[in-house]
Design an enzyme around this catalytic site. Structure first.
Site, PDB file in Angstrom:
ATOM      1  N   CYS A   1     -11.828  -1.880 -17.231  1.00 40.61           N
ATOM      2  CA  CYS A   1     -10.944  -1.648 -18.381  1.00 40.61           C
ATOM      3  C   CYS A   1     -11.011  -0.153 -18.713  1.00 40.61           C
ATOM      4  CB  CYS A   1     -11.375  -2.496 -19.580  1.00 40.61           C
ATOM      5  SG  CYS A   1     -12.938  -1.968 -20.311  1.00 40.61           S
TER       6      CYS A   1
ATOM      7  N   GLU B   1       0.834  -1.213   0.000  1.00 44.30           N
ATOM      8  CA  GLU B   1       0.000   0.000   0.000  1.00 44.30           C
ATOM      9  C   GLU B   1       0.868   1.262   0.000  1.00 44.30           C
ATOM     10  OE1 GLU B   1      -3.940  -0.067   1.674  1.00 44.30           O
ATOM     11  OE2 GLU B   1      -3.243  -1.610   3.066  1.00 44.30           O
TER      12      GLU B   1
HETATM   13 ZN   LIG Z   1     -14.653  -3.278 -19.580  1.00 45.31          ZN
END
Ligand SMILES: [Zn+2]
Length: 198
Positions: A188, A90
């Protein structure tokens, strides 16, 4: 001196990617192998979410590692006696001086492996991670699978949703308790939505 291919003195390795890409798993997996290497000393750090420095357990998919949770980056330097390798998780949540701390570790012939989010929910470099990616000798970019229905493409972005709607570019990083339900998804590039960005 290189003991083997598991410890690379003075080398910075960065493991990054969006949420749900298995960064912590990869980091623990990489460090766990040293357990069986006689005479190697390694430590695992992460930033504390509260004001205390303490030993905690970090866990992912049943793999558990002992970890020191530190409030400030320079506290890492108080704990490195005889260490061959330092792992930091992190890393995006540390202040800018983590860069200096890491450079000192590297100059002391320590192998440093950091994991963290390369991009924030806006799709922009996440704090010190941009510096560390530039400094890195080796970079591993992980990806998740897009959460968007029927997409399944490689997810490289973290989508922030507040009350099931994409968070606005100017939304505060920390929302006031009770003002909405916040969740994160891996997306995405096509399905990563940031109203107000362009
Ligand atoms: Zn996607």
């Amino acid at each position: 001196m290189t003991k083997n291919n598991l410890i690379n003195p003075g080398v910075l390795e960065v493991i990054c990617g969006p949420m749900f890409s298995g960064k912590t798993f990869e980091l623990i997996h990489r460090v766990e192998k040293l357990k069986y290497l006689e005479g190697s000393k390694y430590l695992f750090f992460k930033p504390a979410r509260d004001t205390r420095t303490k030993k905690v357990k970090t866990r992912f998919n049943g793999i558990e590692a002992g970890c020191i949770s530190v409030k400030k980056a320079d506290e890492i330097l108080d704990n490195i006696d005889g260490c061959d390798l330092i792992a930091i998780d992190e890393t995006q949540f540390f202040q800018k001086n983590i860069v200096e701390v890491i450079e000192k570790l590297l100059k002391s012939d320590i192998n440093v492996i950091v994991a963290g989010l390369d991009l924030d929910y806006r799709g922009e470099p996440f704090g010190v991670m941009s510096n560390l990616l530039a400094m890195a000798d080796h970079v591993e970019k992980l990806f998740a699978t897009c959460f968007h229905p029927r997409c399944n493409r490689k997810a490289t972005r973290t989508q922030r949703l507040i009350n099931n709607k994409p968070a606005h570019y100017n939304d505060p990083i920390f929302i006031v308790e009770g003002s909405g339900k916040e969740i994160y998804e891996a997306r995405c590039i096509r399905h990563h939505i940031v109203p107000g960005k362009y």
